[in-house]
Design a protein around this motif. Structure first.
Motif, short mmCIF file in Angstrom:
data_model
loop_
_atom_site.label_atom_id
_atom_site.label_comp_id
_atom_site.label_asym_id
_atom_site.label_seq_id
_atom_site.Cartn_x
_atom_site.Cartn_y
_atom_site.Cartn_z
N GLY A 3 0.82 -1.21 0.00
CA GLY A 3 0.00 0.00 0.00
C GLY A 3 0.84 1.24 0.00
O GLY A 3 2.07 1.20 0.16
N ILE A 26 -3.76 4.00 -1.24
CA ILE A 26 -3.93 2.85 -2.12
C ILE A 26 -3.47 1.60 -1.41
O ILE A 26 -2.39 1.58 -0.82
N THR A 28 -3.16 -2.62 -2.31
CA THR A 28 -3.29 -3.60 -3.39
C THR A 28 -4.42 -4.57 -3.08
O THR A 28 -4.78 -4.79 -1.92
N ASP A 29 -4.99 -5.15 -4.12
CA ASP A 29 -6.08 -6.11 -3.94
C ASP A 29 -5.66 -7.25 -3.02
O ASP A 29 -6.43 -7.67 -2.15
N ALA A 30 -4.45 -7.76 -3.17
CA ALA A 30 -3.98 -8.89 -2.36
C ALA A 30 -3.85 -8.54 -0.89
O ALA A 30 -3.92 -9.42 -0.03
N ARG A 32 -5.79 -6.24 0.77
CA ARG A 32 -7.03 -5.72 1.37
C ARG A 32 -7.53 -6.64 2.47
O ARG A 32 -7.36 -7.84 2.42
N ARG A 64 -17.41 4.19 -2.81
CA ARG A 64 -16.35 3.47 -2.08
C ARG A 64 -16.77 3.22 -0.63
O ARG A 64 -16.15 3.71 0.30
#
Length: 109
Positions: A3, A26, A28-30, A32, A64
């Motif tokens: 992040g 931000i 990352t998807d992994a 979260r 969001r």
């Protein structure tokens, strides 16, 4: 990195203390769901406090909802009921390191 958060400081005309602004947060998807966003926000709040900011603010899209829950958990509130995408958290400076601000960022790995 898992992040990233960037932190800028603005000098409003009505006070000698700056406002901290988070233009980017931000994760990352992994990464979260692992509290990376919360850790990055905490780092931003700590730096804002260290530099004497009176508040930390950001904007987030209306859609969001997960991010908005994170901001509420972190103590941020909608700045104005007509603009719920703007979030603010007041901070207080403690100690002597509250000098003139400059842009900064933090990364979590």
């Amino acid at each position: 990195p898992a992040g990233f958060v960037s932190l800028e400081f603005r000098q409003p005309f009505f006070t000698t203390r700056p406002q901290a602004w988070i233009p980017d947060l931000i994760v990352t998807d992994a990464a979260r769901g692992k509290r990376i966003g919360a850790a990055l926000l905490d780092a931003g709040f700590a730096e804002a406090q260290r530099r004497g900011a009176y508040a930390v603010a950001l904007e987030s899209g209306h859609h969001r909802t997960v991010a908005h829950r994170l901001y509420v958990e972190a103590g941020m509130a909608a700045q104005d009921a007509r603009s719920p995408s703007q979030r603010v958290r007041n901070v207080q400076c403690r100690g002597t390191g509250c000098g003139r601000p400059r842009p900064t960022s933090s990364t979590c790995e």
